[in-house]
Design a protein around this motif. Structure first.
Motif, short mmCIF file in Angstrom:
data_model
loop_
_atom_site.label_atom_id
_atom_site.label_comp_id
_atom_site.label_asym_id
_atom_site.label_seq_id
_atom_site.Cartn_x
_atom_site.Cartn_y
_atom_site.Cartn_z
N MET A 1 8.89 10.98 18.27
CA MET A 1 9.72 10.50 17.23
C MET A 1 8.73 10.24 15.90
O MET A 1 7.70 9.75 15.99
N ARG A 2 9.82 10.62 14.89
CA ARG A 2 8.85 10.53 13.49
C ARG A 2 9.62 9.28 12.81
O ARG A 2 10.75 9.11 12.87
N LEU A 3 8.76 8.63 12.09
CA LEU A 3 9.17 7.40 11.37
C LEU A 3 8.63 7.54 9.95
O LEU A 3 7.68 7.89 9.65
N ARG A 4 9.53 6.93 9.11
CA ARG A 4 9.04 6.45 7.72
C ARG A 4 9.40 5.12 7.40
O ARG A 4 9.92 4.22 7.80
N VAL A 5 8.05 4.77 6.78
CA VAL A 5 7.92 3.20 6.50
C VAL A 5 7.92 3.23 4.90
O VAL A 5 7.21 3.97 4.49
N GLU A 6 8.43 2.24 4.54
CA GLU A 6 8.42 1.61 3.17
C GLU A 6 8.10 0.23 3.24
O GLU A 6 8.61 -0.43 3.81
N PHE A 7 7.35 -0.16 2.12
CA PHE A 7 6.69 -1.30 2.11
C PHE A 7 6.17 -1.99 0.74
O PHE A 7 5.84 -1.08 -0.03
N THR A 8 6.14 -2.92 0.59
CA THR A 8 5.38 -3.83 -0.39
C THR A 8 4.97 -4.85 -0.08
O THR A 8 5.09 -5.44 0.79
N THR A 9 3.73 -5.20 -0.88
CA THR A 9 2.96 -6.45 -0.68
C THR A 9 3.11 -7.34 -1.78
O THR A 9 2.99 -6.85 -2.98
N GLU A 10 3.09 -8.55 -1.60
CA GLU A 10 3.06 -9.65 -3.01
C GLU A 10 1.94 -10.60 -2.67
O GLU A 10 1.60 -10.80 -1.66
N PRO A 11 1.54 -11.24 -3.76
CA PRO A 11 2.36 -11.39 -5.02
C PRO A 11 1.79 -10.28 -5.73
O PRO A 11 0.83 -9.71 -5.61
N PHE A 12 2.81 -9.91 -6.78
CA PHE A 12 2.40 -8.73 -8.02
C PHE A 12 1.59 -9.05 -9.05
O PHE A 12 1.52 -10.45 -9.29
N ASP A 13 1.01 -8.46 -9.42
CA ASP A 13 0.14 -8.54 -10.73
C ASP A 13 0.17 -7.15 -11.30
O ASP A 13 -0.49 -6.17 -11.23
N LEU A 14 0.91 -7.22 -12.64
CA LEU A 14 1.09 -6.11 -13.51
C LEU A 14 -0.09 -5.82 -14.21
O LEU A 14 -0.19 -4.57 -14.81
N ASP A 15 -1.13 -6.62 -14.60
CA ASP A 15 -2.31 -6.50 -15.26
C ASP A 15 -3.35 -5.47 -14.57
O ASP A 15 -3.79 -4.73 -15.07
N GLU A 16 -3.42 -5.98 -13.01
CA GLU A 16 -4.60 -5.16 -12.24
C GLU A 16 -3.96 -5.52 -10.94
O GLU A 16 -3.38 -6.38 -10.40
N ALA A 17 -4.33 -4.38 -10.02
CA ALA A 17 -4.17 -4.53 -8.72
C ALA A 17 -4.75 -5.45 -7.82
O ALA A 17 -5.96 -5.60 -7.86
N PRO A 18 -3.98 -6.49 -7.24
CA PRO A 18 -4.60 -7.59 -6.55
C PRO A 18 -5.39 -6.95 -5.16
O PRO A 18 -5.00 -5.83 -4.94
N ALA A 19 -6.19 -7.50 -4.59
CA ALA A 19 -7.00 -7.31 -3.44
C ALA A 19 -6.22 -6.66 -2.32
O ALA A 19 -6.32 -5.56 -1.52
N HIS A 20 -5.11 -7.50 -2.12
CA HIS A 20 -4.34 -7.15 -0.66
C HIS A 20 -3.37 -5.54 -1.23
O HIS A 20 -3.37 -4.68 -0.32
N ALA A 21 -3.15 -5.36 -2.48
CA ALA A 21 -2.69 -3.90 -2.70
C ALA A 21 -3.62 -2.91 -2.51
O ALA A 21 -3.31 -1.94 -2.16
N LEU A 22 -4.77 -3.19 -2.94
CA LEU A 22 -6.00 -2.22 -2.58
C LEU A 22 -6.31 -1.83 -1.01
O LEU A 22 -6.24 -0.78 -0.88
N VAL A 23 -5.83 -2.92 -0.42
CA VAL A 23 -6.24 -2.68 0.95
C VAL A 23 -5.36 -2.06 1.49
O VAL A 23 -5.41 -1.14 2.33
N ALA A 24 -4.04 -2.43 1.16
CA ALA A 24 -2.69 -1.62 1.67
C ALA A 24 -2.84 -0.17 1.38
O ALA A 24 -2.69 0.77 2.29
N ARG A 25 -3.44 0.21 0.16
CA ARG A 25 -3.49 1.66 -0.36
C ARG A 25 -4.55 2.27 0.63
O ARG A 25 -4.44 3.41 1.06
N GLU A 26 -5.87 1.81 0.80
CA GLU A 26 -6.94 2.02 1.68
C GLU A 26 -6.28 2.43 3.02
O GLU A 26 -6.79 3.58 3.84
N VAL A 27 -5.51 1.25 3.73
CA VAL A 27 -4.98 1.53 5.02
C VAL A 27 -4.24 2.60 5.44
O VAL A 27 -4.27 3.57 6.00
#
Length: 84
Positions: A1-27
């Motif tokens: 089976m193939r899956l597609r996942v869509e996700f967001t992490t919060e809180p947002f910070d438009l000035d610079e990527a928060p640590a959790h967003a960088l971790v999500a990208r890395e994973v």
């Protein structure tokens, strides 16, 4: 089976990527997934069920540890095929 996942992490910070967003990208970029698209307002990835579910486990654990206070995700079955 193939899956597609869509996700967001919060809180947002438009000035610079928060640590959790960088971790999500890395994973997600480090997982064995296809068609990875990482952006400032949402992220998508596709792959075999085993790979997607393993990546989601790591994503949830690591982004929460990195300060995410909310993680929204949607998982869709997009086809049958290789589980890897």
């Amino acid at each position: 089976m193939r899956l597609r996942v869509e996700f967001t992490t919060e809180p947002f910070d438009l000035d610079e990527a928060p640590a959790h967003a960088l971790v999500a990208r890395e994973v997600i970029e480090g997982a064995q997934l296809d068609a990875v698209d990482v952006g400032p307002f949402g992220n998508t990835a596709e792959g075999g069920a085993d790979a997607v579910l393993a990546a989601l486990d790591a994503l949830l654990r690591r982004t929460l540890e990195a300060g995410a206070t909310r993680i929204s995700l949607q998982v869709n079955v997009v086809g049958e095929g290789d589980d890897k």
